[in-house]
Structures are given as C-alpha cells and as structure tokens.
Design an enzyme around this catalytic site. Sequence first.
Site, PDB file in Angstrom:
ATOM      1  N   LYS A 105       0.826  -1.229   0.000  1.00 32.27           N
ATOM      2  CA  LYS A 105       0.000   0.000   0.000  1.00 32.27           C
ATOM      3  C   LYS A 105       0.849   1.263   0.000  1.00 32.27           C
ATOM      4  O   LYS A 105       0.473   2.279  -0.589  1.00 32.27           O
ATOM      5  CB  LYS A 105      -0.962   0.031   1.187  1.00 32.27           C
ATOM      6  CG  LYS A 105      -0.294  -0.086   2.559  1.00 32.27           C
ATOM      7  CD  LYS A 105      -0.710  -1.356   3.231  1.00 32.27           C
ATOM      8  CE  LYS A 105       0.160  -1.695   4.407  1.00 32.27           C
ATOM      9  NZ  LYS A 105       0.008  -3.069   4.846  1.00 32.27           N
ATOM     10  N   GLY A 187       3.419  -8.132  19.740  1.00 32.03           N
ATOM     11  CA  GLY A 187       3.609  -8.194  18.285  1.00 32.03           C
ATOM     12  C   GLY A 187       2.486  -7.537  17.500  1.00 32.03           C
ATOM     13  O   GLY A 187       2.404  -7.684  16.285  1.00 32.03           O
ATOM     14  N   GLU A 190       4.614  -2.232  15.921  1.00 29.99           N
ATOM     15  CA  GLU A 190       6.049  -2.243  15.602  1.00 29.99           C
ATOM     16  C   GLU A 190       6.822  -1.535  16.707  1.00 29.99           C
ATOM     17  O   GLU A 190       6.264  -0.685  17.417  1.00 29.99           O
ATOM     18  CB  GLU A 190       6.295  -1.472  14.295  1.00 29.99           C
ATOM     19  CG  GLU A 190       5.583  -2.017  13.080  1.00 29.99           C
ATOM     20  CD  GLU A 190       6.197  -3.293  12.547  1.00 29.99           C
ATOM     21  OE1 GLU A 190       7.375  -3.560  12.854  1.00 29.99           O
ATOM     22  OE2 GLU A 190       5.489  -4.033  11.840  1.00 29.99           O
ATOM     23  N   LYS A 205      -4.091   3.286   2.732  1.00 31.24           N
ATOM     24  CA  LYS A 205      -5.201   2.408   2.316  1.00 31.24           C
ATOM     25  C   LYS A 205      -6.422   3.221   1.890  1.00 31.24           C
ATOM     26  O   LYS A 205      -7.071   2.914   0.874  1.00 31.24           O
ATOM     27  CB  LYS A 205      -5.581   1.484   3.480  1.00 31.24           C
ATOM     28  CG  LYS A 205      -4.461   0.527   3.863  1.00 31.24           C
ATOM     29  CD  LYS A 205      -4.779  -0.158   5.176  1.00 31.24           C
ATOM     30  CE  LYS A 205      -3.642  -1.044   5.644  1.00 31.24           C
ATOM     31  NZ  LYS A 205      -3.789  -1.471   7.028  1.00 31.24           N
TER      32      LYS A 205
HETATM   33  N1  NAP Z   1       2.658  -8.483   7.127  1.00 31.91           N
HETATM   34  C1  NAP Z   1       1.374  -8.243   6.876  1.00 31.91           C
HETATM   35  O1  NAP Z   1       0.489  -8.651   7.645  1.00 31.91           O
HETATM   36  C2  NAP Z   1       0.963  -7.475   5.641  1.00 31.91           C
HETATM   37  C3  NAP Z   1      -0.406  -7.269   5.380  1.00 31.91           C
HETATM   38  C4  NAP Z   1      -0.786  -6.595   4.219  1.00 31.91           C
HETATM   39  C5  NAP Z   1       0.186  -6.132   3.359  1.00 31.91           C
HETATM   40  N2  NAP Z   1       1.516  -6.322   3.656  1.00 31.91           N
HETATM   41  C6  NAP Z   1       2.516  -5.817   2.712  1.00 31.91           C
HETATM   42  O2  NAP Z   1       3.202  -6.939   2.132  1.00 31.91           O
HETATM   43  C7  NAP Z   1       4.539  -6.577   1.828  1.00 31.91           C
HETATM   44  C8  NAP Z   1       5.493  -7.573   2.483  1.00 31.91           C
HETATM   45  O3  NAP Z   1       5.336  -7.520   3.879  1.00 31.91           O
HETATM   46  P1  NAP Z   1       5.913  -8.648   4.845  1.00 31.91           P
HETATM   47  O4  NAP Z   1       5.269  -8.403   6.165  1.00 31.91           O
HETATM   48  O5  NAP Z   1       5.776  -9.982   4.226  1.00 31.91           O
HETATM   49  O6  NAP Z   1       7.444  -8.223   4.925  1.00 31.91           O
HETATM   50  P2  NAP Z   1       8.671  -9.111   5.445  1.00 31.91           P
HETATM   51  O7  NAP Z   1       8.180 -10.171   6.363  1.00 31.91           O
HETATM   52  O8  NAP Z   1       9.694  -8.162   5.939  1.00 31.91           O
HETATM   53  O9  NAP Z   1       9.203  -9.819   4.124  1.00 31.91           O
HETATM   54  C9  NAP Z   1       9.935  -9.125   3.146  1.00 31.91           C
HETATM   55  C10 NAP Z   1      10.583 -10.143   2.255  1.00 31.91           C
HETATM   56  O10 NAP Z   1      11.331  -9.473   1.246  1.00 31.91           O
HETATM   57  C11 NAP Z   1      12.613 -10.080   1.145  1.00 31.91           C
HETATM   58  N3  NAP Z   1      13.596  -9.121   0.645  1.00 31.91           N
HETATM   59  C12 NAP Z   1      14.008  -7.971   1.205  1.00 31.91           C
HETATM   60  N4  NAP Z   1      14.931  -7.370   0.444  1.00 31.91           N
HETATM   61  C13 NAP Z   1      15.123  -8.167  -0.630  1.00 31.91           C
HETATM   62  C14 NAP Z   1      15.967  -8.120  -1.775  1.00 31.91           C
HETATM   63  N5  NAP Z   1      16.816  -7.119  -1.972  1.00 31.91           N
HETATM   64  N6  NAP Z   1      15.885  -9.120  -2.680  1.00 31.91           N
HETATM   65  C15 NAP Z   1      15.033 -10.157  -2.503  1.00 31.91           C
HETATM   66  N7  NAP Z   1      14.207 -10.257  -1.436  1.00 31.91           N
HETATM   67  C16 NAP Z   1      14.261  -9.288  -0.512  1.00 31.91           C
HETATM   68  C17 NAP Z   1      12.934 -10.535   2.550  1.00 31.91           C
HETATM   69  O11 NAP Z   1      13.940 -11.529   2.506  1.00 31.91           O
HETATM   70  P3  NAP Z   1      14.417 -12.324   3.834  1.00 31.91           P
HETATM   71  O12 NAP Z   1      13.257 -13.218   4.171  1.00 31.91           O
HETATM   72  O13 NAP Z   1      15.614 -13.048   3.428  1.00 31.91           O
HETATM   73  O14 NAP Z   1      14.646 -11.246   4.860  1.00 31.91           O
HETATM   74  C18 NAP Z   1      11.579 -11.068   2.980  1.00 31.91           C
HETATM   75  O15 NAP Z   1      11.395 -12.394   2.554  1.00 31.91           O
HETATM   76  C19 NAP Z   1       4.707  -5.131   2.308  1.00 31.91           C
HETATM   77  O16 NAP Z   1       4.485  -4.261   1.233  1.00 31.91           O
HETATM   78  C20 NAP Z   1       3.595  -4.966   3.331  1.00 31.91           C
HETATM   79  O17 NAP Z   1       3.146  -3.630   3.481  1.00 31.91           O
HETATM   80  C21 NAP Z   1       1.922  -6.981   4.762  1.00 31.91           C
END
Ligand code: NAP
Length: 449
Positions: A105, A187, A190, A205
Amino acid sequence: MQQVNLGMIGGGTVGSGVFHALQLNGPLMASRIGVKVSLRKVAVKAFDESRPYAIPRSAMTTDWQNVVRDPQVDVVAELVGGTTLARAIILAALELGKPVITANKALLSAHGEELFAAAQQHGTNLYYEASVCGGIPIIKALREGFVGNRITHLYGIVNGTCNYILSRMKHEGADFAAVLRDAQVQGYAEAEPSLDIDGHDALHKIGILASLAHGFWVNPKHIYVEGIRAITRADIQFAHQLGYTVKLLGIIKKFERHGPQARRRPSGNPAAGSHIQVSVYPTLIPNKHVLAGVDHVFNALFVRGDIVGDTLFYGRGAGKDATASAVLSDLADAALDLKFGTKHRVPPFVPHERKGAVVSIDEVVSPYFVRLDVKDVPGTLAKVATIFGEAKIGISSVIQPEGHEGASVPLILMLHDAPNGAVSSALKKIARLPVVKSAPVMIRVENFG
Ligand SMILES: NC(=O)c1ccc[n+]([C@@H]2O[C@H](COP(=O)([O-])OP(=O)(O)OC[C@H]3O[C@@H](n4cnc5c(N)ncnc54)[C@H](OP(=O)(O)O)[C@@H]3O)[C@@H](O)[C@H]2O)c1
C-alpha cells in the site's frame, strides 16, 4: 490442465504465507478455475532467515532479476515492501508484459498512478487486493461487486494496531502509553510504531480506496490525517458516557455544500467535478453503530452505494494467512486472464472523473466533542460559550464534573454541525483564555447520516 507459473519476490510474512496457502489449497483453486498455479521461484534477501512457514532452499534465489526475467515465470508477486526496490521490481515485470500482484500500500499510495499507467502501456495488469485490509476482499467488491454503484460513503477501520489500542483503552480503562507498550510486546505494534499510530498506514489504504471508488487519482498529500497519540483514557470514558466509542476512522464521502458555502468552489479546484472528503482521524461513533463493536486487531468497512444501500465488510486486516488469501484471489484472476487472453477484463483502476478534487478539511462539516482543562471559577463556561457563539457554533450538551473552586477540572462540550475551519479558529481563541489550562482536545463525531 493449463499451468501458470508464479515468481515471488519476498518470502517473509506474506510471501511464506502465500507459499503455505498454495501448498494447502492450490489443488482446490485449480479445480475451481481450471488452471494450475505452480510456484517456480522465490527471491529473498538471505537464505537462512527464519520465516513463518519454511520455504525449500531449492525454490529460493537471492537475485530478484532471476525471478522477474525467467521466461518460465508468467506472473510476478512483489512481496518485498518499501518503495524503491519494490517499484523497480514492478516496473521491470510490467515492461516484460507480465501481470504483477502486490500487497504494497505504501508503494501504491506514492507511485500508484505511474504503476497503473505502466501496466496499461505494456498491455498487462496490476493486481492489489492484498494492499488494503488483508483478508477482506474490498478491492474486488469496489471494482466488480459495486461496478453499478456510485459510492457515496465509505467508512473504514483499516489499521489493526490502532483498533487494538483503542479497544483495550476502552474495555480496560487503560492509558495509551501502557497499551502501546503491551501491543509492542505482543507483536501487534512495531517497535517504531509511528506508521500505524500516526495514521499514515490508514492514509495509504484510504487513498487507494478513494481513488478506486471515485475514479481519479487521490494525491496522498491532499488526505487529512490525525493519529491516535493524543487520545486519552479520559476522552474515551467521557465519550462512552455520552454514548460514543472512539475509533480511528478512514472516511471517504461525497462532499455537499450547505447554505452560503454552496456558492463557493472547493480550494484548488478549477472546475466542477466530483468533490470528496478523504480523511483519517480519531472519530466518536455512536455505541449502537455496528463499527463501534469492531474490536481488537479486526478491520471493517462500511460502504454505501447509491443503488445497493449500506453494506458491511469485516475481517482480519493483516497477518500471513489473511493477506495470503488476498494474494491467492489476485493469482486466480491473473491466471484466468492469462488463460482467456483477457488482459483488462476488469481494468485495475479506471480514471473516469478527471475533474475530481479532495476538499480541504477546513470545509468539512461535522459535530464535535471538545475537552477543555479549565480552572473551576464562576463564569468559565460563559466565556467559552461566548467564543463559540461569536463563531456561530452551537453547543448541544455540556458535562462539567464538580470540582473544588480554583482547581483544574475537565469541561466537556458537544458541538452541533460546524465547519472544521471555524471550530479550529474558535478553539485557538479559547486556548488563550487564562482559565484554560492546557491545549483543547477536539474529536470529530460521525453519525453516519
Ligand atoms: N505483514 C502483513 O500482515 C501485511 C499485510 C498486508 C500487506 N503487507 C505488505 O506486504 C509486503 C510484504 O510484507 P511482509 O510483512 O511480508 O514483509 P517481510 O516479512 O519483511 O518480508 C519481506 C521479504 O522481502 C525479502 N527481501 C528484502 N529485500 C530483498 C531483496 N533485496 N531481494 C530479494 N528479497 C528481498 C525478505 O527476505 P528475507 O526473508 O531473506 O529477509 C523477505 O522475505 C509489504 O508491502 C507490506 O506492506 C503486509
């Protein structure tokens, strides 16, 4: 059965959730849509990072270009987060004509207009169900379910962290700082909580939903935002006494002028067109309204269409599984679009209202809750009432707990409908009265009329 290959960039909370959900329900989805979705590669930053669901090492790479440029990858999911690398990934995939799915988002809020134009230019699609309210299919509802409606009102509890904090403050009579600390331990918040508690995540959003519902790109700079840092236990308790609950509410409303205002144009708007209020702020909502009962980390959206009337959506707004559910929905759409060669069966975002504008918060009219910290001396209420009276702002009720003469006491006022600008100016004058001991607190009221 036809097969579509998915390449994911990101295997963290959402990415590993998608991996798990595909393992669990991939065959079910295939039987429903007649296309098998196969996960070909996942790019991550580091192989041995711990993930909510383990992804086999053989499926991983640390080079995202390997995924995007792999000719066997038909659909790319950007699940990295942030706005720099994520933008580069999406543009690279779109340039190759590959459909892209994103949950990002913050990126759409900042660069959505550019990314949707790139998808259009390269004859492909950008899917973004997971970017707003995780498991609630609100994007699909607005794009498809309500395609025959004008969306006149949309009210959303779209940030789980704020809703968790406000719910606990209400039910436990707890202080903001104590609940925030506990939410961080649990958790639900943040370590650096400002994106959530200052309202910016909700702004991202609400901006996406406003753009989609009203057909013109809403610049995030035009969205008025206030977070929940200033909400106290006392505000929540007085609100409850008056029959209200405090929620951080995203509001998207068609704007209508009344009285002499009706002859004026909205600020910065050169011509007629759709004028809307788009804002995020703590709001008093009646205890009997269905949104007042949405507690804990849950999200909810109350949407009013001119044909359908009132509708309600409720569910988990974040988390690995709820968000994965939204990514799978986009994946099914992308797979079906590829299967049938229908690149824009439902266009991602259609500008149809080029003259639309967001009105300034100063013009928005609502009732108000005001809490003043005043010296308990005769004539205090009269001084405050005079300032509101001069500004033509009516007081609908007053709570003044009994205190000792000369001591500081709260003075609670409910104000009738008035423009935000007028109330803010009156409160500045009231703040300068010697009997007023600290900055006035003002919370807008929403009666969903
Ligand atoms: N978490 C939620 O509940 C949620 C809900 C709705 C939307 N979102 C959105 O979804 C997206 C992802 O969120 P998330 O919570 O899944 O984040 P996250 O847990 O921090 O995961 C990010 C992923 O990206 C990978 N990454 C980072 N830098 C990279 C690079 N240079 N090359 C390749 N991979 C790389 C990380 O690798 P590593 O695993 O090796 O660190 C990790 O697997 C965000 O835009 C967030 O706003 C999240």
